[in-house]
Every structure is written in structure tokens, then in C-alpha cells.
Design a protein around this motif. Structure first.
Motif, PDB file in Angstrom:
ATOM      1  N   ALA A 100       0.814  -1.211   0.000  1.00 17.77           N
ATOM      2  CA  ALA A 100       0.000   0.000   0.000  1.00 17.77           C
ATOM      3  C   ALA A 100       0.852   1.268   0.000  1.00 17.77           C
ATOM      4  O   ALA A 100       0.506   2.253  -0.658  1.00 17.77           O
ATOM      5  CB  ALA A 100      -0.926  -0.009   1.215  1.00 17.77           C
ATOM      6  N   ARG A 101       1.947   1.245   0.748  1.00 17.94           N
ATOM      7  CA  ARG A 101       2.748   2.464   0.880  1.00 17.94           C
ATOM      8  C   ARG A 101       3.564   2.760  -0.372  1.00 17.94           C
ATOM      9  O   ARG A 101       3.748   3.925  -0.744  1.00 17.94           O
ATOM     10  CB  ARG A 101       3.679   2.348   2.088  1.00 17.94           C
ATOM     11  N   HIS A 102       4.057   1.724  -1.060  1.00 19.57           N
ATOM     12  CA  HIS A 102       4.980   1.946  -2.169  1.00 19.57           C
ATOM     13  C   HIS A 102       4.414   1.528  -3.522  1.00 19.57           C
ATOM     14  O   HIS A 102       5.075   1.735  -4.542  1.00 19.57           O
ATOM     15  CB  HIS A 102       6.288   1.199  -1.906  1.00 19.57           C
ATOM     16  N   GLY A 103       3.238   0.911  -3.528  1.00 20.20           N
ATOM     17  CA  GLY A 103       2.661   0.471  -4.795  1.00 20.20           C
ATOM     18  C   GLY A 103       3.448  -0.651  -5.437  1.00 20.20           C
ATOM     19  O   GLY A 103       3.455  -0.779  -6.665  1.00 20.20           O
ATOM     20  N   ILE A 104       4.099  -1.478  -4.608  1.00 25.00           N
ATOM     21  CA  ILE A 104       4.924  -2.571  -5.106  1.00 25.00           C
ATOM     22  C   ILE A 104       4.161  -3.877  -4.954  1.00 25.00           C
ATOM     23  O   ILE A 104       3.601  -4.154  -3.883  1.00 25.00           O
ATOM     24  CB  ILE A 104       6.259  -2.648  -4.338  1.00 25.00           C
ATOM     25  N   SER A 105       4.147  -4.688  -5.992  1.00 24.91           N
ATOM     26  CA  SER A 105       3.540  -6.013  -5.900  1.00 24.91           C
ATOM     27  C   SER A 105       4.245  -6.813  -4.816  1.00 24.91           C
ATOM     28  O   SER A 105       5.466  -6.958  -4.832  1.00 24.91           O
ATOM     29  CB  SER A 105       3.665  -6.735  -7.245  1.00 24.91           C
ATOM     30  N   THR A 106       3.469  -7.320  -3.845  1.00 21.61           N
ATOM     31  CA  THR A 106       4.049  -7.946  -2.661  1.00 21.61           C
ATOM     32  C   THR A 106       3.419  -9.308  -2.405  1.00 21.61           C
ATOM     33  O   THR A 106       2.222  -9.496  -2.591  1.00 21.61           O
ATOM     34  CB  THR A 106       3.859  -7.038  -1.428  1.00 21.61           C
ATOM     35  N   VAL A 107       4.252 -10.253  -1.978  1.00 17.78           N
ATOM     36  CA  VAL A 107       3.832 -11.629  -1.718  1.00 17.78           C
ATOM     37  C   VAL A 107       4.254 -11.978  -0.297  1.00 17.78           C
ATOM     38  O   VAL A 107       5.412 -11.776   0.080  1.00 17.78           O
ATOM     39  CB  VAL A 107       4.503 -12.613  -2.706  1.00 17.78           C
ATOM     40  N   ASP A 108       3.319 -12.512   0.490  1.00 20.47           N
ATOM     41  CA  ASP A 108       3.636 -12.907   1.863  1.00 20.47           C
ATOM     42  C   ASP A 108       4.020 -14.378   1.919  1.00 20.47           C
ATOM     43  O   ASP A 108       3.254 -15.250   1.474  1.00 20.47           O
ATOM     44  CB  ASP A 108       2.446 -12.638   2.784  1.00 20.47           C
ATOM     45  N   ILE A 109       5.183 -14.639   2.502  1.00 21.15           N
ATOM     46  CA  ILE A 109       5.709 -16.003   2.599  1.00 21.15           C
ATOM     47  C   ILE A 109       6.337 -16.191   3.980  1.00 21.15           C
ATOM     48  O   ILE A 109       6.311 -15.287   4.809  1.00 21.15           O
ATOM     49  CB  ILE A 109       6.764 -16.279   1.511  1.00 21.15           C
ATOM     50  N   GLY A 110       6.945 -17.350   4.219  1.00 24.20           N
ATOM     51  CA  GLY A 110       7.673 -17.547   5.460  1.00 24.20           C
ATOM     52  C   GLY A 110       7.933 -19.007   5.758  1.00 24.20           C
ATOM     53  O   GLY A 110       7.800 -19.869   4.888  1.00 24.20           O
ATOM     54  N   VAL A 111       8.288 -19.268   6.993  1.00 25.01           N
ATOM     55  CA  VAL A 111       8.522 -20.619   7.492  1.00 25.01           C
ATOM     56  C   VAL A 111       7.474 -20.922   8.548  1.00 25.01           C
ATOM     57  O   VAL A 111       7.171 -20.079   9.403  1.00 25.01           O
ATOM     58  CB  VAL A 111       9.946 -20.752   8.073  1.00 25.01           C
ATOM     59  N   ALA A 112       6.922 -22.130   8.496  1.00 23.79           N
ATOM     60  CA  ALA A 112       5.907 -22.546   9.461  1.00 23.79           C
ATOM     61  C   ALA A 112       6.562 -22.947  10.779  1.00 23.79           C
ATOM     62  O   ALA A 112       7.480 -23.779  10.793  1.00 23.79           O
ATOM     63  CB  ALA A 112       5.094 -23.715   8.891  1.00 23.79           C
ATOM     64  N   ILE A 113       6.082 -22.365  11.885  1.00 20.53           N
ATOM     65  CA  ILE A 113       6.649 -22.651  13.195  1.00 20.53           C
ATOM     66  C   ILE A 113       5.532 -22.939  14.193  1.00 20.53           C
ATOM     67  O   ILE A 113       4.357 -22.661  13.945  1.00 20.53           O
ATOM     68  CB  ILE A 113       7.528 -21.490  13.713  1.00 20.53           C
ATOM     69  N   LEU A 114       5.902 -23.473  15.344  1.00 15.70           N
ATOM     70  CA  LEU A 114       5.026 -23.584  16.502  1.00 15.70           C
ATOM     71  C   LEU A 114       5.499 -22.599  17.576  1.00 15.70           C
ATOM     72  O   LEU A 114       6.638 -22.128  17.551  1.00 15.70           O
ATOM     73  CB  LEU A 114       5.032 -24.998  17.070  1.00 15.70           C
ATOM     74  N   SER A 115       4.605 -22.310  18.523  1.00 15.11           N
ATOM     75  CA  SER A 115       4.924 -21.450  19.678  1.00 15.11           C
ATOM     76  C   SER A 115       5.273 -20.032  19.250  1.00 15.11           C
ATOM     77  O   SER A 115       6.114 -19.384  19.891  1.00 15.11           O
ATOM     78  CB  SER A 115       6.080 -22.042  20.507  1.00 15.11           C
TER      79      SER A 115
END
Length: 431
Positions: free
Chosen positions: A390-405
Motif C-alpha cells: 500500500a505504501r509503495h505500490g509494489i507487488s508484494t507476496v507474503d511467505i515464510g517458514v511454518a513454526i510452533l509457539s
């Protein structure tokens, strides 16, 4: 690729060292900068004029670092490929007047930072870390990495209902750690910290100090296939992004874009600061990169329109004791590879086009990919992804590593997943 494949644990071993050496956001960015320096990057000051030279550069501001690599053939409108992350974790932070206590106990007055799981800080050996601001305006990092503090839990004999009514903690009354016995004396804590840092107490004019667990990260499980440690949300991503950017800069490959790592502070409390993702730092750095190469507003607009960002943050692995809290068709597993995070209400920024970008990076890296979406009955968390988009108008994809706790003082992930994430980020930054 089979998720049962065993990997060289060199990357995860290095992550464990990074976590131990980074008890605060200020330590994390200093350590990331040191690794980039070894890869040929150099620090540039925000108050100096920037040149158009090629190579790796980075900016430090507080608990944030933005680093980028300019290839020789970069034009003023060359787009960016960005990996975003954050350096802060929920914890307990020292108040401006820290010396407190009662009934013969000396305590440290702390404030709860972010959405921490309060019970995980009880009866745990804790150190103290952060930065000191000196009279000349400089900063000094400090890390008391030994058992100094403890938040003692009330004995069950004095709380018989704890198992039937649950543990109830008041953030103000119940979370103040003890650090000794005797009379409370004003200035004691800062005098102690000054001595630990090797500076004169009178030279300290400000501080940003926080409590940190001193138990080292460790492998866990019969086959050591799990990793337990502090601050994996989100130093796991900062470490992977640093490694990926250094690898791309050192590879000598021809790039059609400028790879960037942006690790922000204050994500855990909304990102609204001069070092947070909702601040101007990233936009200013990207714009100055364009202008340094003789670019115009038009070049800036072209560069951002062609840019893409992976917002890398930890997500939820399916919990074996609470599987009903997860979406029934989306069960990310430890050591199953990085996750693509989707929320149609834009708590995550991913859309179909973004999915294609990340799927391509995982395919090129030979890395398995998983999907995460929240159970419709459970509120969804958020990341720097929607803010960046929203702030920069850049196409963005949310990713990561699955964790517990997640948000515990000590979190848990698959020991192979950090390596898989780093490979996917490298493939993404290579384009």
C-alpha cells in the motif's frame, strides 16, 4: 522433492549462531551488516550524497537495515526485487526509571512489547541486551548474556485455581523480573549496564534495553529434525535474506534488476516508526538509488511499477494438539518447505500473480512450497506485506517458514526449513 530428504545443516548451524548473537534488533542489524561487509558491501550514510557506483551497499538506522546490490548494467529505471523482514520480537523492555522492588526484592521495571505469550517468560533465566546512547550521540551495544533476571511464577499453593481457571497474568503487577536482594537504589541498573558495556555511567544519556532468554538455540527430537530457539519470529527471515543477498551479489551472474533486503523494526507493534515498514525509510532508499543514477520521477515510477517484494515472516505450522484451530485443508508442516500466506481480506498481500512469482522461485531452487490460510473462525494476523504494497505500490507476496509457539520466548521450527527458505529467496533475488 521429498520432504524426508536430509540437508547439510551448515545453514541452520549458522542461524543458531546468528540468533545467539542477536538478542536485540540493534545486534541483529549489526550482525547482518558484518556478514554483508564480508561479501563486499559497504555502508553508506543517509546524510551523505550517494553516487551511481555499482556494487553492494547498505544503510543502518536504529534496528533497521536496508541493503542492495547495483549491477554494472543497471539503468535509472531498473526495477527492484525486495525481500522484506523484521528484526524485532515480542519481549519485555526496560522502562525509563528501571529500579524498583519491594519486600527486600530488587526488581527491574519493564513494559510488555508486542503480543508476547506472557507465561513463556516465567521462571526462565533471562539476560539483558540493547543499546546505550552516549553523550556524544554515539551508541554502544550491550549484551549481558547470562542468568541475570527472572520473572518468578506464583506457587500453586497460593493459586489453587490455576489448573481449573487458567493462569491469569496482569502485565503490570506480575511481569516485573527480580534481579537481586536488598534496598532499591536509584540508578543501580544503569550503573551495572555501564560497567558491563565498559563506559562511564555519566556518559549514558539514553538507553533501549530489553530482556532476552539466555538458553541457547538447540536441535530437538530423536533425529534432531527440529530447531528450538528465541526470536525466530523473525530473525530466521533476516538471516535467510542476508545469506541470499550475499550469495547473489557474490555469484557474478547477470541481473536485470536490483536485489534488495529490507529488515525493519517495530513490526510487532504496528510498524509505525522511522525504522518501521510504515515509515519512509524503504521508499527514500529506493528513490535515492534511482536519483543517484541520474533518474527522474518518471524513472522512479517505472522502477517501482516493475518491482516485486517477498514479505518473509514466520507463519503457523499445524499444531498437533490444536489441529481444529487450523483450516481443515491447509496444514503446513515442519520441514515441508516455505509457506505462501494468503488472506483475501488483505491481512496478507498475496494474490494469484504473486503466487506465480514465488512458485517460480521455489521451482528454480528445487524447494517444496506449502500454503497457509487461516481458519475462517479465527482472526488472521498480518505482516509488513500489506503495508509495503500500500505504501509503495509494489507487488508484494507474503511467505515464510511454518513454526510452533509463535511469540513465545522460545519458538520451534523444522531444522531444514531455514535452509529451504534461504534457497527460495536466493532464486527470487536472482530473478
Amino acid at each position: 522433492m521429498s520432504t524426508s530428504v536430509r540437508f547439510d545443516r551448515g545453514h541452520t548451524d549458522d542461524l543458531m549462531s546468528f540468533l545467539t548473537a542477536s538478542p536485540s534488533p540493534y545486534h541483529a542489524v549489526a550482525n547482518a551488516a558484518g556478514r554483508l561487509e564480508k561479501a563486499g558491501f559497504r555502508q553508506v550514510s543517509e546524510t551523505d550524497a550517494w553516487d551511481a557506483s555499482a556494487g553492494g551497499k547498505y544503510v543502518l538506522r536504529g534496528g533497521a537495515i536496508i541493503a542492495w546490490y547495483v549491477p554494472e548494467n543497471a539503468s535509472a529505471h531498473t526495477p527492484f526485487r525486495i525481500v522484506g523482514a523484521h528484526t524485532d520480537s515480542p519481549n519485555l523492555r526496560v522502562k525509563p526509571l528501571p529500579d524498583s522492588g519491594s519486600d527486600g526484592w530488587r526488581q527491574v521495571a519493564v513494559e510488555v512489547y508486542g503480543g508476547t505469550l506472557l507465561n513463556t517468560w516465567l521462571d526462565r533465566d533471562l539476560g539483558l541486551a540493547g543499546r546505550l546512547t552516549l553523550r556524544d550521540g554515539s551508541h554502544r551495544l550491550v549484551d549481558v548474556d547470562r542468568a541475570l533476571l527472572r520473572v518468578p511464577q506464583l506457587a500453586i499453593h497460593l493459586d489453587r485455581s490455576v489448573h481449573t481457571e487458567g493462569l491469569k497474568l496482569d502485565k503490570q503487577r506480575h511481569m516485573q523480573p527480580v534481579w537481586g536482594l536488598g534496598e532499591v537504589r536509584e540508578g543501580d541498573l544503569i550503573r551495572f549496564v555501564a560497567d558491563e558495556a565498559g563506559v562511564a555511567t555519566d556518559d549514558i544519556t539514553g538507553w533501549d534495553l530489553m530482556v532476552s532468554p539466555v538458553e541457547a538455540p538447540s536441535y530437538l527430537g530423536r533425529d534432531r529434525e527440529l530447531l528450538a530457539g528465541p526470536r525466530m519470529d523473525n530473525l530466521l527471515s533476516v538471516h535467510a535474506a542476508t545469506a541470499a543477498l550475499a550469495a547473489v551479489a557474490s555469484s557474478g551472474g547477470e541481473l536485470t534488476h536490483i536485489p534488495v533486503m529490507a529488515a525493519f523494526d517495530h513490526e510487532e507493534n504496528g510498524s509505525q516508526s522511522d525504522t518501521g515498514a510504515d515509515g519512509p525509510l524503504l521508499g527514500t532508499v529506493l528513490e535515492r538509488c534511482v536519483l543517484a543514477r541520474g533518474g527522474t520521477y518518471e524513472d522512479r515510477a517505472r522502477a517501482l511499477a516493475g518491482s516485486v517484494c517477498l514479505s518473509s515472516d514466520t507463519g503457523h505450522a499445524v499444531h498437533p494438539n490444536y489441529s481444529e484451530r487450523h483450516d481443515p485443508t491447509h496444514h503446513p508442516r515442519a520441514n515441508g518447505g516455505p509457506i505462501l500466506k494468503v488472506n483475501v481480506n488483505m491481512r496478507y498481500a498475496t494474490d494469484g500473480s504473486g503466487r506465480a512469482v514465488f512458485a517460480d522461485a521455489c521451482e528454480k531452487a528445487g524447494v517444496p512450497m506449502q500454503h497457509f490460510v487461516s481458519n475462517n473462525s479465527m482472526p488472521c494476523g498480518t505482516t509488513i506485506g500489506p503495508i509495503t504494497a500500500a505504501r509503495h505500490g509494489i507487488s508484494t507476496v507474503d511467505i515464510g517458514v511454518a513454526i510452533l509457539s509463535m511469540h513465545s520466548a522460545r519458538e520451534l521450527c523444522g531444522a531444514d526449513d531455514p535452509y529451504l527458505l534461504a534457497n527460495a529467496l536466493t532464486a527470487f533475488l536472482e530473478g
